[in-house]
Design an enzyme around this catalytic site. Structure first.
Site, PDB file in Angstrom:
ATOM      1  N   ASN A 178      21.977 -33.756 -22.457  1.00 23.67           N
ATOM      2  CA  ASN A 178      23.319 -34.293 -22.153  1.00 23.67           C
ATOM      3  C   ASN A 178      24.441 -33.707 -23.005  1.00 23.67           C
ATOM      4  O   ASN A 178      25.536 -33.489 -22.495  1.00 23.67           O
ATOM      5  CB  ASN A 178      23.313 -35.826 -22.191  1.00 23.67           C
ATOM      6  CG  ASN A 178      22.982 -36.376 -23.537  1.00 23.67           C
ATOM      7  OD1 ASN A 178      22.208 -35.783 -24.293  1.00 23.67           O
ATOM      8  ND2 ASN A 178      23.548 -37.513 -23.876  1.00 23.67           N
TER       9      ASN A 178
ATOM     10  N   GLY B 192      16.518 -38.037 -27.529  1.00 13.83           N
ATOM     11  CA  GLY B 192      16.096 -38.087 -26.137  1.00 13.83           C
ATOM     12  C   GLY B 192      15.796 -39.511 -25.741  1.00 13.83           C
ATOM     13  O   GLY B 192      16.306 -40.462 -26.338  1.00 13.83           O
ATOM     14  N   SER B 193      14.947 -39.671 -24.752  1.00 12.15           N
ATOM     15  CA  SER B 193      14.677 -41.002 -24.232  1.00 12.15           C
ATOM     16  C   SER B 193      13.780 -41.799 -25.192  1.00 12.15           C
ATOM     17  O   SER B 193      13.009 -41.220 -25.960  1.00 12.15           O
ATOM     18  CB  SER B 193      13.987 -40.892 -22.870  1.00 12.15           C
ATOM     19  OG  SER B 193      12.767 -40.209 -23.026  1.00 12.15           O
ATOM     20  N   THR B 194      13.878 -43.103 -25.093  1.00 13.87           N
ATOM     21  CA  THR B 194      13.035 -43.962 -25.928  1.00 13.87           C
ATOM     22  C   THR B 194      11.562 -43.738 -25.586  1.00 13.87           C
ATOM     23  O   THR B 194      10.696 -43.746 -26.472  1.00 13.87           O
ATOM     24  CB  THR B 194      13.453 -45.433 -25.735  1.00 13.87           C
ATOM     25  OG1 THR B 194      14.797 -45.568 -26.211  1.00 13.87           O
ATOM     26  CG2 THR B 194      12.556 -46.387 -26.502  1.00 13.87           C
TER      27      THR B 194
ATOM     28  N   THR C 209       9.999 -40.921 -24.573  1.00  8.75           N
ATOM     29  CA  THR C 209       9.463 -39.724 -25.239  1.00  8.75           C
ATOM     30  C   THR C 209       9.495 -39.897 -26.751  1.00  8.75           C
ATOM     31  O   THR C 209       8.559 -39.479 -27.451  1.00  8.75           O
ATOM     32  CB  THR C 209      10.266 -38.470 -24.831  1.00  8.75           C
ATOM     33  OG1 THR C 209      10.411 -38.444 -23.414  1.00  8.75           O
ATOM     34  CG2 THR C 209       9.576 -37.201 -25.272  1.00  8.75           C
ATOM     35  N   GLY C 210      10.561 -40.515 -27.257  1.00  6.93           N
ATOM     36  CA  GLY C 210      10.678 -40.718 -28.698  1.00  6.93           C
ATOM     37  C   GLY C 210       9.517 -41.526 -29.261  1.00  6.93           C
ATOM     38  O   GLY C 210       9.039 -41.269 -30.370  1.00  6.93           O
TER      39      GLY C 210
ATOM     40  N   GLU D 168      16.886 -40.363 -32.296  1.00  3.47           N
ATOM     41  CA  GLU D 168      18.129 -40.826 -31.658  1.00  3.47           C
ATOM     42  C   GLU D 168      17.798 -41.030 -30.190  1.00  3.47           C
ATOM     43  O   GLU D 168      17.589 -40.060 -29.459  1.00  3.47           O
ATOM     44  CB  GLU D 168      19.233 -39.765 -31.803  1.00  3.47           C
ATOM     45  CG  GLU D 168      19.639 -39.474 -33.229  1.00  3.47           C
ATOM     46  CD  GLU D 168      20.497 -40.567 -33.861  1.00  3.47           C
ATOM     47  OE1 GLU D 168      20.744 -41.598 -33.212  1.00  3.47           O
ATOM     48  OE2 GLU D 168      20.903 -40.378 -35.015  1.00  3.47           O
TER      49      GLU D 168
ATOM     50  N   CYS E  76      24.495 -41.241 -24.482  1.00  6.36           N
ATOM     51  CA  CYS E  76      23.687 -42.315 -25.066  1.00  6.36           C
ATOM     52  C   CYS E  76      24.555 -43.476 -25.510  1.00  6.36           C
ATOM     53  O   CYS E  76      24.089 -44.601 -25.585  1.00  6.36           O
ATOM     54  CB  CYS E  76      22.878 -41.772 -26.229  1.00  6.36           C
ATOM     55  SG  CYS E  76      23.884 -40.899 -27.421  1.00  6.36           S
TER      56      CYS E  76
ATOM     57  N   GLU F 286      22.120 -39.852 -38.408  1.00  6.53           N
ATOM     58  CA  GLU F 286      22.584 -38.480 -38.498  1.00  6.53           C
ATOM     59  C   GLU F 286      24.039 -38.496 -38.951  1.00  6.53           C
ATOM     60  O   GLU F 286      24.674 -39.553 -39.021  1.00  6.53           O
ATOM     61  CB  GLU F 286      22.465 -37.790 -37.137  1.00  6.53           C
ATOM     62  CG  GLU F 286      21.015 -37.651 -36.687  1.00  6.53           C
ATOM     63  CD  GLU F 286      20.866 -36.740 -35.483  1.00  6.53           C
ATOM     64  OE1 GLU F 286      21.268 -37.142 -34.386  1.00  6.53           O
ATOM     65  OE2 GLU F 286      20.350 -35.613 -35.661  1.00  6.53           O
TER      66      GLU F 286
HETATM   67  P1  NAD Z   1      13.787 -36.635 -22.788  1.00  6.39           P
HETATM   68  O1  NAD Z   1      13.172 -37.630 -23.695  1.00  6.39           O
HETATM   69  O2  NAD Z   1      13.250 -36.475 -21.436  1.00  6.39           O
HETATM   70  O3  NAD Z   1      13.760 -35.184 -23.446  1.00  6.39           O
HETATM   71  C1  NAD Z   1      14.345 -34.895 -24.699  1.00  6.39           C
HETATM   72  C2  NAD Z   1      13.742 -33.640 -25.255  1.00  6.39           C
HETATM   73  O4  NAD Z   1      12.373 -33.883 -25.569  1.00  6.39           O
HETATM   74  C3  NAD Z   1      13.743 -32.445 -24.305  1.00  6.39           C
HETATM   75  O5  NAD Z   1      14.000 -31.259 -25.043  1.00  6.39           O
HETATM   76  C4  NAD Z   1      12.318 -32.438 -23.774  1.00  6.39           C
HETATM   77  O6  NAD Z   1      11.911 -31.164 -23.360  1.00  6.39           O
HETATM   78  C5  NAD Z   1      11.555 -32.864 -25.010  1.00  6.39           C
HETATM   79  N1  NAD Z   1      10.231 -33.445 -24.765  1.00  6.39           N
HETATM   80  C6  NAD Z   1       9.755 -34.013 -23.630  1.00  6.39           C
HETATM   81  N2  NAD Z   1       8.479 -34.416 -23.804  1.00  6.39           N
HETATM   82  C7  NAD Z   1       8.155 -34.130 -25.094  1.00  6.39           C
HETATM   83  C8  NAD Z   1       6.992 -34.323 -25.882  1.00  6.39           C
HETATM   84  N3  NAD Z   1       5.909 -34.900 -25.380  1.00  6.39           N
HETATM   85  N4  NAD Z   1       7.013 -33.913 -27.178  1.00  6.39           N
HETATM   86  C9  NAD Z   1       8.122 -33.348 -27.701  1.00  6.39           C
HETATM   87  N5  NAD Z   1       9.251 -33.128 -27.001  1.00  6.39           N
HETATM   88  C10 NAD Z   1       9.273 -33.512 -25.709  1.00  6.39           C
HETATM   89  O7  NAD Z   1      15.335 -37.021 -22.759  1.00  6.39           O
HETATM   90  P2  NAD Z   1      16.488 -36.381 -21.862  1.00  6.39           P
HETATM   91  O8  NAD Z   1      16.294 -36.868 -20.462  1.00  6.39           O
HETATM   92  O9  NAD Z   1      16.588 -34.915 -22.112  1.00  6.39           O
HETATM   93  O10 NAD Z   1      17.790 -37.035 -22.507  1.00  6.39           O
HETATM   94  C11 NAD Z   1      18.303 -38.256 -22.103  1.00  6.39           C
HETATM   95  C12 NAD Z   1      17.964 -39.334 -23.114  1.00  6.39           C
HETATM   96  O11 NAD Z   1      18.417 -38.956 -24.404  1.00  6.39           O
HETATM   97  C13 NAD Z   1      18.636 -40.649 -22.816  1.00  6.39           C
HETATM   98  O12 NAD Z   1      17.734 -41.712 -22.989  1.00  6.39           O
HETATM   99  C14 NAD Z   1      19.728 -40.724 -23.898  1.00  6.39           C
HETATM  100  O13 NAD Z   1      20.147 -42.038 -24.215  1.00  6.39           O
HETATM  101  C15 NAD Z   1      19.078 -40.055 -25.028  1.00  6.39           C
HETATM  102  N6  NAD Z   1      20.077 -39.592 -25.978  1.00  6.39           N
HETATM  103  C16 NAD Z   1      20.198 -40.224 -27.176  1.00  6.39           C
HETATM  104  C17 NAD Z   1      21.176 -39.829 -28.089  1.00  6.39           C
HETATM  105  C18 NAD Z   1      21.361 -40.513 -29.406  1.00  6.39           C
HETATM  106  O14 NAD Z   1      21.988 -39.928 -30.275  1.00  6.39           O
HETATM  107  N7  NAD Z   1      20.834 -41.706 -29.608  1.00  6.39           N
HETATM  108  C19 NAD Z   1      22.013 -38.768 -27.769  1.00  6.39           C
HETATM  109  C20 NAD Z   1      21.860 -38.144 -26.532  1.00  6.39           C
HETATM  110  C21 NAD Z   1      20.867 -38.559 -25.654  1.00  6.39           C
END
Ligand code: NAD
Length: 456
Positions: A129, A205-207, A209-210, A227, A261, A430
């Site tokens: 994003n 990224g997403s909760t 995957t996190g 994050e 986010c 961060e």
């Molecule tokens: P995502 O979790 O699908 O992917 C994030 C990253 O993780 C990508 O680079 C992806 O290739 C990688 N990934 C996927 N599977 C993995 C694994 N098993 N091991 C390691 N890395 C892996 O998220 P997205 O769809 O790219 O982003 C959207 C999400 O990010 C939303 O939930 C948004 O709220 C969140 N976000 C949070 C913040 C914040 O600062 N809190 C900022 C921006 C986005």
């Protein structure tokens, strides 16, 4: 290789390599070598190198912005701001190498010192994003603290990250110090998280995957900063400047087409002013300029991809409680109009992160109800509070369980202030003055001092 698609017209922009786990091993090996050389440099030389990197970014703001417009569909003005933000983040943290102070702690029998040692190789995994800004929040303080960084951008939006790594080299940073590995999260991302020589992972990224990243990192007792997602509340009290609250509410959620986010995707409105607020909100939503991201007047572009469009659209079926919608272009591109829903508190549109231009308006009765509703979420990232009562502003700010709140504004991110989430929105912070310390290990050294000889 995989194709990179322009979300505004669905044309193929370019293609990028789809790397494998072995490529991550090679990158980490190179990073280890580069990190030792980097950490051995004088602090002033590392500071100067980061300032050169910032200058290189500054000289390429237009190019980076153009890449983000074509890769991510971000409106031009926003993309320029993002590239300038990367420069500013680098400039801010270029002051850190010369300011990573240890401490001298009074103890008996000797001298006690602490050192802020670099961790080594840091893995930074970013979402699609805000590709370049979020990457810089990881790599700038990590490099400043003496680490090397291997950056894994999201599959859909790697172009600005790749260019930033080239600019780092052109600016004179050592080869291998900042590398970008493109590929699938399940392959390259996981290999980075699992690599034993990557001693810290910054994941945005997403909760969902996190959670997986945290579990895998735990297997090696590896540090993480996470994050994650959000479902932030924009709380509008009856005593607020209702005109201003309504005029700005669309920009608190529809910026970046809601793919933010920090999007205030729940607007909580005190019931006594709900009707008036909705009357004011309707023209504000209609006024959001949705269109060609290359047009400087555009305020909102398309969604990032067809797959993401499908996900967002699934939240607005034909029988959805739509109060009103804004406009969006027809034709090719992943366009979705700003959409205002009036669901029940239990509806999934009021609880789940949609990550698109869809907002739920929910009425509340009084201050206690507003706080309870705001906190009735697994997330806790951001939020806004609109009131003219200073005491209420402070009370509610303290009571809402979220990391980044703004009163009578929708601001979330400044590089000089800490950013991060409560609850399932994340772990760690961060940005802000302390970020470089989160890329160090504290080492304590005690030096025994022989007592003075007694005069004979
Ligand atoms: P995502 O979790 O699908 O992917 C994030 C990253 O993780 C990508 O680079 C992806 O290739 C990688 N990934 C996927 N599977 C993995 C694994 N098993 N091991 C390691 N890395 C892996 O998220 P997205 O769809 O790219 O982003 C959207 C999400 O990010 C939303 O939930 C948004 O709220 C969140 N976000 C949070 C913040 C914040 O600062 N809190 C900022 C921006 C986005």
């Amino acid at each position: 290789m995989f194709d990179i698609v322009n979300p505004a017209d669905e044309s193929v922009v370019t293609s990028v390599p789809e790397l494998e786990a072995g490529d991550v091993d090679d990158a980490v090996d190179r990073a280890r070598t580069a990190q030792r050389r980097w950490a051995a440099l004088a602090p002033a030389d590392r500071a100067a190198a980061l300032r050169s990197f910032a200058a290189a970014v500054d000289a390429h703001v237009d190019e980076l912005a153009d890449l983000e417009v074509r890769n991510s569909g971000h409106p031009l003005g926003q993309a320029e701001w993002e590239a300038g933000h990367v420069r500013d983040v680098l400039t801010y943290y270029s002051a850190a190498p010369e300011r990573l102070f240890g401490r001298q702690i009074p103890v008996a029998g000797g001298l006690d010192l602490t050192f802020a040692e670099p961790i080594g190789v840091v893995g930074v995994v970013t979402p699609w994003n805000f590709p370049m800004t979020i990457a810089s929040w990881g790599f700038a303080p990590a490099l400043a603290a003496g680490n090397a960084v291997v950056l894994k951008p999201a599959e859909w939006t790697p172009l600005t990250s790749l260019r930033l790594a080239e600019l780092a080299l052109e600016a004179g940073l050592p080869e291998g110090l900042l590398q970008v590995v493109t590929g699938k999260g399940s392959v390259v991302g996981e290999a980075l998280v699992d690599h034993p020589d990557v001693r810290k992972v910054v994941f945005t990224g997403s909760t969902e995957t996190g959670t997986r990243v945290m579990a895998r990192a735990a297997a090696q007792v590896k540090q993480v900063t996470l994050e994650l997602g959000g479902k932030s509340a924009n709380i509008v009290f009856a005593d607020s400047d209702l005109e201003k609250a309504a005029a700005t509410a669309p920009y608190g959620v529809f910026d970046n087409a809601g793919q933010d986010c920090c999007a205030r995707s729940r607007i909580l409105v005190q019931r006594s002013v709900l009707d008036r607020f909705m009357e004011l909100l309707e023209p504000a939503v209609a006024g959001v300029r949705v269109g060609d991201p290359r047009d400087r007047a555009t305020e909102m572009g398309p969604l990032v991809s067809r797959a993401h469009w499908e996900k967002v659209a699934s939240y607005v079926p034909d029988d959805a409680p739509v109060a009103f919608r804004g406009t969006a272009p027809e034709g090719p591109g992943f366009w979705f109009p700003p959409t205002v829903l009036t669901p029940s508190r239990e509806d999934r549109t009021a609880r789940e992160e949609i990550f698109g231009p869809v907002v739920a308006v929910l009425p509340f009765e009084d201050e206690a109800d507003a706080i309870a509703l705001a906190n009735d979420s697994a997330y806790g990232l951001s939020g806004s509070i609109w009131t003219r009562d200073v005491s209420r502003a402070v009370r509610v700010s303290r009571a809402v369980e979220a990391g980044n709140l703004s009163v009578n504004s929708h601001s979330s991110v400044r590089y000089s202030t800490p950013f991060g989430g409560f609850k399932q929105s994340g772990v760690g912070r961060e940005l802000g003055p302390e970020a470089p310390l989160s890329f160090t290990e504290t080492k304590n050294v005690f030096i025994a001092i022989d007592p003075a000889e007694e005069p004979s």
